[in-house]
Design a protein around this motif. Sequence first.
Motif, PDB file in Angstrom:
ATOM      1  N   ARG B 423       0.820  -1.214   0.000  1.00  0.00           N
ATOM      2  CA  ARG B 423       0.000   0.000   0.000  1.00  0.00           C
ATOM      3  C   ARG B 423       0.853   1.264   0.000  1.00  0.00           C
ATOM      4  N   GLY B 424       2.015   1.149  -0.611  1.00  0.00           N
ATOM      5  CA  GLY B 424       2.883   2.325  -0.693  1.00  0.00           C
ATOM      6  C   GLY B 424       2.983   2.805  -2.127  1.00  0.00           C
ATOM      7  N   THR B 425       3.864   3.751  -2.339  1.00  0.00           N
ATOM      8  CA  THR B 425       4.086   4.235  -3.705  1.00  0.00           C
ATOM      9  C   THR B 425       5.576   4.382  -3.972  1.00  0.00           C
ATOM     10  N   VAL B 426       5.932   4.231  -5.238  1.00  0.00           N
ATOM     11  CA  VAL B 426       7.331   4.439  -5.626  1.00  0.00           C
ATOM     12  C   VAL B 426       7.338   5.325  -6.868  1.00  0.00           C
ATOM     13  N   TRP B 427       8.214   6.301  -6.862  1.00  0.00           N
ATOM     14  CA  TRP B 427       8.286   7.207  -8.021  1.00  0.00           C
ATOM     15  C   TRP B 427       9.695   7.760  -8.141  1.00  0.00           C
ATOM     16  N   VAL B 428       9.973   8.441  -9.198  1.00  0.00           N
ATOM     17  CA  VAL B 428      11.316   8.977  -9.427  1.00  0.00           C
ATOM     18  C   VAL B 428      11.255  10.467  -9.722  1.00  0.00           C
ATOM     19  N   GLU B 429      12.221  11.154  -9.174  1.00  0.00           N
ATOM     20  CA  GLU B 429      12.381  12.569  -9.534  1.00  0.00           C
ATOM     21  C   GLU B 429      13.770  12.722 -10.111  1.00  0.00           C
ATOM     22  N   SER B 430      13.802  13.266 -11.318  1.00  0.00           N
ATOM     23  CA  SER B 430      15.115  13.320 -11.970  1.00  0.00           C
ATOM     24  C   SER B 430      15.196  14.466 -12.956  1.00  0.00           C
ATOM     25  N   VAL B 431      16.373  15.016 -13.038  1.00  0.00           N
ATOM     26  CA  VAL B 431      16.643  16.008 -14.086  1.00  0.00           C
ATOM     27  C   VAL B 431      17.721  15.402 -14.970  1.00  0.00           C
ATOM     28  N   SER B 432      17.437  15.328 -16.257  1.00  0.00           N
ATOM     29  CA  SER B 432      18.355  14.665 -17.168  1.00  0.00           C
ATOM     30  C   SER B 432      19.754  15.256 -17.066  1.00  0.00           C
ATOM     31  N   GLY B 433      20.703  14.371 -16.804  1.00  0.00           N
ATOM     32  CA  GLY B 433      22.087  14.821 -16.680  1.00  0.00           C
ATOM     33  C   GLY B 433      22.492  15.123 -15.241  1.00  0.00           C
ATOM     34  N   GLN B 434      21.517  15.173 -14.334  1.00  0.00           N
ATOM     35  CA  GLN B 434      21.868  15.509 -12.951  1.00  0.00           C
ATOM     36  C   GLN B 434      21.446  14.433 -11.966  1.00  0.00           C
ATOM     37  N   GLY B 435      21.453  13.196 -12.420  1.00  0.00           N
ATOM     38  CA  GLY B 435      21.165  12.113 -11.495  1.00  0.00           C
ATOM     39  C   GLY B 435      19.669  11.885 -11.293  1.00  0.00           C
ATOM     40  N   ALA B 436      19.363  10.885 -10.487  1.00  0.00           N
ATOM     41  CA  ALA B 436      17.960  10.540 -10.231  1.00  0.00           C
ATOM     42  C   ALA B 436      17.789  10.190  -8.768  1.00  0.00           C
ATOM     43  N   CYS B 437      16.593  10.442  -8.259  1.00  0.00           N
ATOM     44  CA  CYS B 437      16.281  10.036  -6.895  1.00  0.00           C
ATOM     45  C   CYS B 437      14.995   9.223  -6.911  1.00  0.00           C
ATOM     46  N   PHE B 438      15.118   7.970  -6.506  1.00  0.00           N
ATOM     47  CA  PHE B 438      13.951   7.101  -6.453  1.00  0.00           C
ATOM     48  C   PHE B 438      13.360   7.134  -5.045  1.00  0.00           C
ATOM     49  N   TYR B 439      12.078   7.465  -4.953  1.00  0.00           N
ATOM     50  CA  TYR B 439      11.403   7.555  -3.656  1.00  0.00           C
ATOM     51  C   TYR B 439      10.511   6.340  -3.439  1.00  0.00           C
ATOM     52  N   VAL B 440      10.594   5.787  -2.239  1.00  0.00           N
ATOM     53  CA  VAL B 440       9.680   4.705  -1.868  1.00  0.00           C
ATOM     54  C   VAL B 440       8.933   5.127  -0.612  1.00  0.00           C
ATOM     55  N   HIS B 441       7.620   5.250  -0.732  1.00  0.00           N
ATOM     56  CA  HIS B 441       6.834   5.617   0.447  1.00  0.00           C
ATOM     57  C   HIS B 441       6.117   4.382   0.973  1.00  0.00           C
ATOM     58  N   LEU B 442       6.340   4.095   2.231  1.00  0.00           N
ATOM     59  CA  LEU B 442       5.672   2.944   2.841  1.00  0.00           C
ATOM     60  C   LEU B 442       4.808   3.426   3.997  1.00  0.00           C
ATOM     61  N   PRO B 443       3.541   3.057   4.024  1.00  0.00           N
ATOM     62  CA  PRO B 443       2.692   3.551   5.108  1.00  0.00           C
ATOM     63  C   PRO B 443       3.081   2.933   6.438  1.00  0.00           C
ATOM     64  N   ALA B 444       2.806   3.684   7.486  1.00  0.00           N
ATOM     65  CA  ALA B 444       3.125   3.195   8.825  1.00  0.00           C
ATOM     66  C   ALA B 444       2.095   2.164   9.233  1.00  0.00           C
ATOM     67  N   GLY B 445       2.451   1.292  10.130  1.00  0.00           N
ATOM     68  CA  GLY B 445       1.476   0.374  10.687  1.00  0.00           C
ATOM     69  C   GLY B 445       1.147  -0.771   9.752  1.00  0.00           C
ATOM     70  N   PRO B 446       0.454  -1.773  10.252  1.00  0.00           N
ATOM     71  CA  PRO B 446       0.103  -2.934   9.444  1.00  0.00           C
ATOM     72  C   PRO B 446      -0.739  -2.531   8.264  1.00  0.00           C
ATOM     73  N   PRO B 447      -0.455  -3.089   7.093  1.00  0.00           N
ATOM     74  CA  PRO B 447      -1.202  -2.703   5.893  1.00  0.00           C
ATOM     75  C   PRO B 447      -2.635  -3.222   5.954  1.00  0.00           C
TER      76      PRO B 447
END
Lengths: 136, 447
Positions: B423-447
């Motif tokens: 029940r989380g989400t994963v996405w990427v924020e990136s600027v071409s030529g300046q690297g990438a940051c992959f985000y993983v959001h995981l909700p707290a507590g039992p899903p």
Amino acid sequence: MMTRRVLLVDDDREFLELSCSVLEEQHPEVTVTAANSGTAALALISEAPGVGGQKPFDVAILDLRLGDMTAVDVLRRAQMALAGVPILVLTQALWKGDEAAVLAAGATLVLEKPSKLLALRRLLDVFVASGHPPSE
Amino acid sequence: MIMAEPSGQLSHTDTFQHSVPIRLAAYWVLAFGALLFVALGLYPLAPRPILLITVLESAVLGVTYRRALTSERVALGYLAFEGICQTLIFHFCGDLRLGVAPVVYTFELLNPGVRLNTRGHAAVANGFAAMFGLLVVAQHWILGLELRAAWPAASVLLVFLELNVAAFFVSQLRHVLEDRALALTYAHDALRTESAALEQRVAERTSELERSFRALRDQADDHRTFVYSVTHDLKAPLTAIQLRAERLRERAGADLACESRGDLERIISLAERGESMLHDLMAHFEVSEHVEAPTMVDLEMTVRRAFEPHESAAVAKGLHVRFGKLPIVWGQSQKLVHVFANLLGNAVRFAPDHGQIDVDAQEDNHGATVCVRDNGPGIPAGYEETIFDFFTRAPNPTGDTPPTNGSTGLGLAIARRIVKQHRGTVWVESVSGQGACFYVHLPAGPP
């Protein structure tokens, strides 16, 4: 030296034909018997002439999934007949769970089915050559 | 007041039974009180017959009282008897005429009074009786007779008054209790019906949910079996193609013209690629379909375990890898390792020599967000979503053919699948030529 008898079992006809062909090319001294299903394999094992304490085959190579049953079933049912025979089991995907059960049923080795010709050749060479000569 | 017939039995005589002994006792007390009153000589002018009649009246009242309250006939009979007594009393008092009057009046008025009483209008009857009693007493007084001569009439009237009052109370009480009992029974019935209906609804709903659950589970099982058998079935012909093509190359390769040889090589490499895709799919599918019991997962340990297979490659490239403080989340431990192994693998693969990889986390009310950052070429604009598709790899920064670095484009797709299971989400924020940051959001507590 006595003719080595090899049993190949696979429900995939293509692979079976190819392996037989490659084996016969590489090792003309070997007698290759092919079975297309578990039932056929068991029939061949029980029919094969065993002189004295001789085993029906010197080497057996089986695919894990044989359509009507698995290699594990074949090994269990032919346990007596195949005791002491080097057995190679090939599987499409090497999942850890499968391997332990297959080895426990009596297989000598469990490998992933080769998809490269060279790998197939080497495998057959090593395994067919490693079979012990039949005891007198 | 009463809305429906009661389904249970209500005995109104129950309450009656309860009050009768008390009333009966009261009347006997009155009767003997009167007797006592007379016996003690408080009634000196009364001749003996009056005494006897008074006692007789009270005794009869005591005996018939119970019946008198429920039966009109008995009540009227008593009245008649009482009328006769009154007549006799006044006869002994010396004036028959005067004795008759109260009898007649009593009879006339209390008759409807009794009738009214049994129909619940005893208040009116009581009013009449009271008024009438007073009238009788007043009449005698006015006529000059000794007030005490009027006592028998007054006393009996008063007694009868109390009979009415008692009957009135009882009937009112009876009505009130009847109403309440009815209301209670009605409420009970309504509650029982509601409860039964509710239970029925709950049972229906539960079996509905059970059916849905079974259907979904069967569907999931079917799906899993389908994917598994399809990938296996596809692998066999692909392997066969590859082996046969290789054999062809072996046997007749040298005899082929250059272009034909090229075609054959292409066939072999395509078969290899198809095979490799299936292999990856099967491996990844195994991970994402594997059922794991969720637990508290220490992400710091997860990330370290995920990095292990890539450590040597990172060292070979001289990469600088830093892990920040990571939180504990709730999830499936093995699968999370798989997710971060993929993200870190990508980071190692795409980071430039002597590059930098950072793993940090931020916690908030909803859960934790982990960020895997590298300073590689980044993702070209517009591809931030498509890289998570199955078998899709990010193109080169120039937008040309995808890099052939061995990856089949499955890793991120499976990673997203697993994160979605959490029940989380994963996405990427990136600027071409300046690297990438992959985000993983995981909700707290039992899903």
